[in-house]
Each structure stands twice: as C-alpha cells, then as structure tokens.
Enzyme design. Sequence first.
Site, short mmCIF file in Angstrom:
data_model
loop_
_atom_site.label_atom_id
_atom_site.label_comp_id
_atom_site.label_asym_id
_atom_site.label_seq_id
_atom_site.Cartn_x
_atom_site.Cartn_y
_atom_site.Cartn_z
N GLY A 1 1.11 -1.01 0.12
CA GLY A 1 0.16 -0.12 0.17
C GLY A 1 0.77 1.40 -0.05
O GLY A 1 1.93 0.77 -1.38
N SER A 2 0.16 2.47 0.45
CA SER A 2 1.21 3.62 0.85
C SER A 2 2.46 3.06 1.20
O SER A 2 3.37 3.48 -0.11
CB SER A 2 1.00 4.68 1.44
N ARG B 1 -1.37 -11.26 -0.86
CA ARG B 1 -2.46 -11.97 -1.20
C ARG B 1 -2.13 -12.14 -2.61
O ARG B 1 -1.43 -11.13 -3.35
CB ARG B 1 -3.88 -11.06 -0.71
N ASP C 1 -3.04 -0.94 10.24
CA ASP C 1 -3.15 -1.01 11.54
C ASP C 1 -4.62 -2.02 12.23
O ASP C 1 -3.91 -3.49 12.83
CB ASP C 1 -3.16 0.42 12.01
N GLU C 2 -5.54 -2.25 11.52
CA GLU C 2 -6.40 -2.83 12.01
C GLU C 2 -6.74 -4.20 11.29
O GLU C 2 -7.31 -5.60 12.33
CB GLU C 2 -8.34 -1.72 11.56
N HIS D 1 4.40 1.60 12.37
CA HIS D 1 3.72 2.74 13.75
C HIS D 1 3.76 1.82 15.02
O HIS D 1 3.29 0.82 14.79
CB HIS D 1 2.30 2.99 12.84
N GLU E 1 -9.89 31.27 0.54
CA GLU E 1 -9.52 31.65 1.64
C GLU E 1 -9.53 30.87 2.91
O GLU E 1 -8.50 31.08 3.70
CB GLU E 1 -10.89 32.78 2.34
P1 NAD Z 1 -2.44 -0.02 3.30
O1 NAD Z 1 -3.72 1.30 3.70
O2 NAD Z 1 -1.67 1.70 2.49
O3 NAD Z 1 -1.69 -1.22 3.55
C1 NAD Z 1 -2.03 -1.48 2.49
C2 NAD Z 1 -1.92 -2.88 2.21
O4 NAD Z 1 -2.24 -3.38 2.91
C3 NAD Z 1 -1.90 -3.31 0.68
O5 NAD Z 1 -1.30 -3.74 0.22
C4 NAD Z 1 -3.35 -4.60 0.81
O6 NAD Z 1 -3.60 -5.08 0.16
C5 NAD Z 1 -2.66 -5.05 2.45
N1 NAD Z 1 -4.05 -5.47 3.43
C6 NAD Z 1 -4.74 -5.10 3.40
N2 NAD Z 1 -6.38 -6.21 4.34
C7 NAD Z 1 -4.92 -6.57 3.94
C8 NAD Z 1 -5.18 -8.24 4.77
N3 NAD Z 1 -6.66 -8.71 5.24
N4 NAD Z 1 -3.99 -9.25 4.48
C9 NAD Z 1 -3.39 -8.71 3.65
N5 NAD Z 1 -2.90 -7.42 3.66
C10 NAD Z 1 -4.04 -6.69 3.57
O7 NAD Z 1 -0.98 1.00 4.90
P2 NAD Z 1 -0.21 2.33 5.35
O8 NAD Z 1 -0.72 3.19 4.61
O9 NAD Z 1 0.64 2.58 3.85
O10 NAD Z 1 0.48 1.58 6.78
C11 NAD Z 1 0.79 0.96 6.75
C12 NAD Z 1 1.29 0.39 8.46
O11 NAD Z 1 2.74 2.09 7.84
C13 NAD Z 1 0.36 0.88 9.86
O12 NAD Z 1 1.15 0.37 10.68
C14 NAD Z 1 0.70 2.42 9.41
O13 NAD Z 1 0.68 3.66 10.31
C15 NAD Z 1 2.21 3.11 8.58
N6 NAD Z 1 2.30 4.02 8.52
C16 NAD Z 1 1.50 5.05 7.71
C17 NAD Z 1 1.47 6.02 6.67
C18 NAD Z 1 1.32 6.68 5.17
O14 NAD Z 1 1.62 7.23 5.10
N7 NAD Z 1 0.07 5.87 4.94
C19 NAD Z 1 2.83 7.48 7.37
C20 NAD Z 1 3.45 6.06 8.71
C21 NAD Z 1 3.58 5.44 9.18
#
Ligand code: NAD
Length: 341
Positions: free
Chosen positions: A28-29, A50, A85-86, A110, A229
């Site tokens: 993901g991100s 997956r 996280d969830e 995190h 604004e």
């Molecule tokens: P995200 O929501 O972008 O992650 C998505 C990824 O998780 C995808 O690859 C998805 O396929 C996979 N995924 C989702 N549900 C799943 C499941 N049930 N089984 C397997 N894979 C699954 O996540 P993120 O925002 O990159 O966050 C990841 C971690 O980084 C978290 O702990 C978050 O707190 C931390 N974090 C995120 C950011 C941010 O910029 N988003 C910044 C700092 C820290």
Amino acid sequence: MESLKIYLDKDINQDLIKSKKIAIIGFGSQGYGQGLNLKDSGCNVIFGLRQGGDSDIKAKDYGLTTMPISEAVKHADIIQILIPDEVQAKVYNEEIEPYLRDGQYLMFSHGFNIHYGFIKPPKGINVLMVAPKAPGHTVRSEYKAGRGVPSLIAVYNDVSGDAKEIALSYASAIGSGRTGIIETTFREETETDLFGEQAVLCGGCSALIKTAFDTLVEAGYSPYMAYFEVCHELKLIVDLIYEGGIEDMHYSVSNNAEYGDLTRGSVLINSNVKSEMKRILADIQNGKYADEFMQEMNSGGEHFARLRAESSGHLIEKIGSEIRSSFNWGRENRLIDKSRN
Ligand code: NAD
Ligand code: MG
C-alpha cells in the site's frame, strides 16, 4: 531536556541491511514507498502479498518478487508489516506468527499493535520500528529526488543485540539518513502520532477548515471565495511555517494578518479547546481510543462508513473539486496514481 541526537548516513552502516533478506508485508502507501526505495538502495527485498490481489498485480507491474505472506515470513530475516493497523493482528496470528523463528526481526512503521498489546510476539523475536514521518508516496518521491524524509526508530525487544543498528540501517536504505533519523520508544511514537493526527493534522485541521467555510457560507459569502480563503491558502501558510516556523510566516504575511493572528487565534483556540485536547490525549493514553477503533473496524465499520460519507458530502468537497479542476495547479507530477501505487 536532552538535546536531540540525529543520525545521518555518515553514522550508519548500510551494509548491515544489505546482508539481510527483507520481506515487506503489504504494497500500500508505505509498502510501495519503503519497498521500492530499499530495492533501489540495493537491498534484498521481496513482498508478502495475497497472490492475485490488487497489490500483487501492482507490485508485479514494478517487476517485484511477491510470495504468499507465510512464505515471505519463512524466507526473510526481517519482516516489515505494512498493512493497515486494524488488520495486522489477525494477519499476524494467522499468517505470520506460526512461521516465525527465533532471531528474526519483526518491524513496524507504527507502534499501535505492539503498544496496545494486540500483537504479542514471542520472546525470541526482535521487535523494532522504522516509521517514516511522511505518507508512503512522499517517502518514494523524496528518495527519487535524491532526498529523504525523516524517520523515527524504536526498539521494543532486542534479542540479537543489534536491533537498533538494523533499524538505523533500514531507515538509511529508505532514504532517511539523508535527512535525519531520531530514536524514540513504541509508547511515545504511538501516543504522539495518534494525538497529532486527531488534534492537529487531520481532525483539528479538517474541522477548522469546514467550520470556517460554513461560517462564511452561512453569512452569505460565495462558497468559492470561502474555499480560497480557508482551504486553498492554508497550504501556502503551512509551507512558510514548515520552512521557517511561525516567525517566518509572520514575517511574510501583512502586519494586518499578523495582528489578527495574535489577537484572535487564542480567542478561538482557547482553554476549552485545550481541555478537550487533554481528554483526547487521556483516551489515547488509557487505551480507550485504540479499543474503540479496533471494535469499530472488527464489527464492520458501519459508523466509520457513515462518517466518511457525511464528510465527502460536505459542500466544501464539491466546491473544492470544481475549483481544482478549473485551475492548473497541482496536476503535473502527481504523487498518487491509484492504478499504480
Ligand atoms: P495501506 O492501507 O496503504 O495498506 C494497504 C496494503 O495492505 C495493501 O497491500 C493491501 O492489499 C494490504 N492489506 C489490507 N488488508 C489486508 C489483509 N487482510 N491481509 C493482507 N493484506 C492486506 O497501509 P499504510 O497506510 O501504508 O500503513 C501501513 C503501516 O504504516 C501502518 O502501520 C501505518 O500506521 C503505518 N504508517 C503509514 C503511513 C502512511 O503514510 N500511510 C505513515 C506512517 C506510518
Ligand atoms: Mg503520523
């Protein structure tokens, strides 16, 4: 107060991380940002995903190696968990913990699941954190520009005796040693991160914008003017604060704006707001917020979905998207392309 110790590339042995096999769980991100940066830095990195899912397709599109999560855990020395996280605790219990072996490094960006005890790793596993202080797409764009975003590191369990060096080395490989790496604890990172998001960055900021927008619109002003604004210009002000603090922002705005700031800001953000901030912080510290979030997400997230729909239905979103599509800023070099990252 102790002075701040900032680690830079010159203090760090990047070969350490290059000698390890890294599995990133999730694309993901952060998985996208950290994963591609590690690869470009010459690290041995694969992705636990997956198979056949959207992330798997996107990762393969970048030529990355992917495996089922359980296989990735068996393969790697370092497992960086970058899924929401969830869902981490469920995925950890089913697809990670059964395949762990002593001496591996379990990493997070995190501290949420470790700090609140939703994940309890076995004693023989190193537990550490590298948390970039930026969205994953920015972790990537800054690295590609030859810079990096700052990161926090923390060690929760050091079995091998080098958990901190591993964290520093990893942080350096994602580009953070170019800018600066700071050491903290799981507790401090988790609680301050949640508070920052709720009080200022997301919660406080969005509510401030929407309330000010509504105030102007209800008083009969054009919603387009209101958007410019209280929303559009916020970025320009934040850019000044980011670069040189509130003082430089004051230097740049008019005397009129500065006087308005110094006489009206604290009328608005008054002691009632501070009391509410303290309550919000207390709920973070005593675990009430974490339990509420997990319960909401584990029971289908209906309330969350309703709030989300309500927020996207606000007039400011409609006006904003109309304004942004009629002007030509921000359309080049977009960080997010939802089909690819
Ligand atoms: P995200 O929501 O972008 O992650 C998505 C990824 O998780 C995808 O690859 C998805 O396929 C996979 N995924 C989702 N549900 C799943 C499941 N049930 N089984 C397997 N894979 C699954 O996540 P993120 O925002 O990159 O966050 C990841 C971690 O980084 C978290 O702990 C978050 O707190 C931390 N974090 C995120 C950011 C941010 O910029 N988003 C910044 C700092 C820290
Ligand atoms: Mg944060």
